[in-house]
Design an enzyme around this catalytic site. Sequence first.
Site, mmCIF file in Angstrom:
data_model
loop_
_atom_site.group_PDB
_atom_site.id
_atom_site.type_symbol
_atom_site.label_atom_id
_atom_site.label_comp_id
_atom_site.label_asym_id
_atom_site.label_seq_id
_atom_site.Cartn_x
_atom_site.Cartn_y
_atom_site.Cartn_z
ATOM 1 N N GLY A 1 44.722 46.185 39.730
ATOM 2 C CA GLY A 1 43.893 47.319 39.978
ATOM 3 C C GLY A 1 44.448 48.485 39.417
ATOM 4 N N SER A 2 44.260 49.594 39.941
ATOM 5 C CA SER A 2 44.713 50.900 39.383
ATOM 6 C C SER A 2 46.227 51.025 39.567
ATOM 7 C CB SER A 2 44.028 52.080 39.944
ATOM 8 O OG SER A 2 44.305 52.107 41.329
ATOM 9 N N CYS B 1 40.282 46.375 31.936
ATOM 10 C CA CYS B 1 41.439 47.057 31.824
ATOM 11 C C CYS B 1 42.040 46.846 30.384
ATOM 12 C CB CYS B 1 42.523 46.303 32.554
ATOM 13 S SG CYS B 1 42.545 44.651 32.446
ATOM 14 N N LYS C 1 42.385 39.550 49.255
ATOM 15 C CA LYS C 1 41.579 40.690 49.610
ATOM 16 C C LYS C 1 40.891 41.096 48.385
ATOM 17 C CE LYS C 1 41.146 45.002 49.400
ATOM 18 N NZ LYS C 1 39.800 45.311 48.994
ATOM 19 N N PRO C 2 39.403 40.591 48.156
ATOM 20 C CA PRO C 2 38.515 41.169 47.266
ATOM 21 C C PRO C 2 38.121 42.624 47.430
ATOM 22 C CG PRO C 2 37.115 39.735 48.359
ATOM 23 C CD PRO C 2 38.529 39.677 49.354
ATOM 24 N N GLU D 1 49.207 43.920 37.816
ATOM 25 C CA GLU D 1 48.232 43.986 36.537
ATOM 26 C C GLU D 1 47.680 45.024 36.861
ATOM 27 O OE1 GLU D 1 48.212 42.036 34.161
ATOM 28 O OE2 GLU D 1 49.534 40.243 34.748
ATOM 29 N N GLU E 1 42.166 56.578 31.203
ATOM 30 C CA GLU E 1 41.251 55.455 31.088
ATOM 31 C C GLU E 1 39.727 55.874 31.312
ATOM 32 O OE1 GLU E 1 42.429 52.474 33.786
ATOM 33 O OE2 GLU E 1 41.763 50.858 32.954
ATOM 34 N N ASN F 1 35.937 44.553 38.583
ATOM 35 C CA ASN F 1 35.520 44.573 37.403
ATOM 36 C C ASN F 1 35.335 42.837 37.019
ATOM 37 O OD1 ASN F 1 38.282 44.407 37.174
ATOM 38 N ND2 ASN F 1 38.348 45.518 35.290
#
Length: 485
Positions: A235-236, A291, A182-183, A257, A388, A159
């Site tokens: 991420g999640s 987020c 790592k994207p 995060e 979410e 995002n």
Amino acid sequence: MLDLTRAMTFRRQANLIDGRWVGAAGAGTISVKNPASGEEIGTVPLAGKAETDAAIAAAHRAFPGWSALLASERAAKLFALADLIRTQAEALAELLTLEQGKPLAEAKGEVLGGAAYIQWFAEEAKRVYGDVIPSPFPARRILVTREPVGVVAAITPWNFPFSMLARKLGAALAAGCTIVAKPSELTPYSGLAWGVLAEKAGIPAGVVNIVTGDASAIGATMTDSALVRKVTFTGSTRVGKLLAEASARSMKRYSMELGGNAPFIVFDDADLDASVEGAMAAKYRNSGQTCICTNRFYVQNGVYDAFAAKLAEKVKALTVGPGFAAGTMQGPLINEAAITKVEALVHDATARGGKVLVGGKLHALGGNFYEPTLITRGTQKMRIAREEVFGPVSVLFPFETEEEAVEMANATEYGLASYFFTRDLARIFRVSAELKFGMVGINTGIITTEVAPFGGTKESGVGREGSKYGLDDYLDVKYLSIGGL
Ligand code: NAP
């Protein structure tokens, strides 16, 4: 016709390991698509354990040299990196919009935000202070120093594919750590662009390594490696827990995060126009895919109808389209799965009595475009009260008393961002203290800045990014007891 020549100068269809751009050993690739059109932009290597191990080994070899530099020397490299980002902002923003979909102006804002984080950490690199503690023993001195933790492994989401890595890379490099990043496979080019930038800024080979590919294989290699001393993840919550558990097996440090479920409370005494402005910023930016996006609006009964009417006007005025089209205010969602999730949550809300004031369905453009949506008559039974949504959907829940609003706002396992609007000074302090969230926006819908600590409580994670606290997660404390003096 869209000219992407300058964006393409940053597109790398390879991984950066030890200063070389390489493919994956198995020669597998991942196709990267433009979410606005579904067209392929290019491919990236489908790397796994072997490539990740090689990148970790390179970062480990580069660590002694990089950490031994003077703080001012590391800072100089980071200042050069920040300057480069600013001069290349247009190209980087175009690449970001191409793979992520957000409007070009938002992409440029993200890129410049990334530069601001790098600049901030360049400044902070020179302020890694220790302590001298008064000794309780004669002829002894007690000193405290702070040292870089070592090799850092970073995993980032789609995002904010540019700025999420800025926060990690800036802090790691400033502290003296080296990094393997790592994207997301959905937006790898804005991650790989950091490799191009690091090279151009003269950061030595092996200090920054970037791999793309099989997320679980790369993640497991990072968490299993004894050479990696810290894992930083955005991420999640689901994946964050997996990585935290795996990191604990070798007692690595980690910062997480994770997901959010932000409440936004509008009290009767709020400045209504300001709260509507705040609501638009806190909800519809990046098509609701952040987020810290508001997930639940709690509006006091006295202003409920007026707030709904004013917000509806603004939501109706949002122009939806491809991120490159002039005037676009909301781009596509990232993929079909995101559309399916939004559709399911809207369907659930309407089935439980929600009334659609604006939007509520797939946009006429089709594909990954969804209408900016506003739903009233929210109830706590709706899935959207707990999950979410990660899309451009607002649901307004009515409330009567301050206690009721705070209780509903806190009724979530998440604790990332929260917002409220009021003109009552005592209420500002009271409600701020009661909200169980890492960040509270009061009379504002915009809270992100490199100078403030970004992060959450509860299942939204641990650790803080940005601000003077942002370096702490990359430093180990060492205590020296010097006797015989
Ligand atoms: P995600 O599925 O957790 O993915 C995030 C990253 O983790 C991606 O790079 C992904 O790789 C990787 N990944 C997936 N499975 C993995 C595994 N088993 N091991 C190691 N890595 C793995 O999250 P997302 O859907 O992309 O991002 C949205 C979530 O991020 C939302 O919950 C949002 O709230 C949260 N978020 C939090 C913050 C914050 O600062 N707190 C900021 C932004 C987003 P692939 O994409 O290549 O599969």
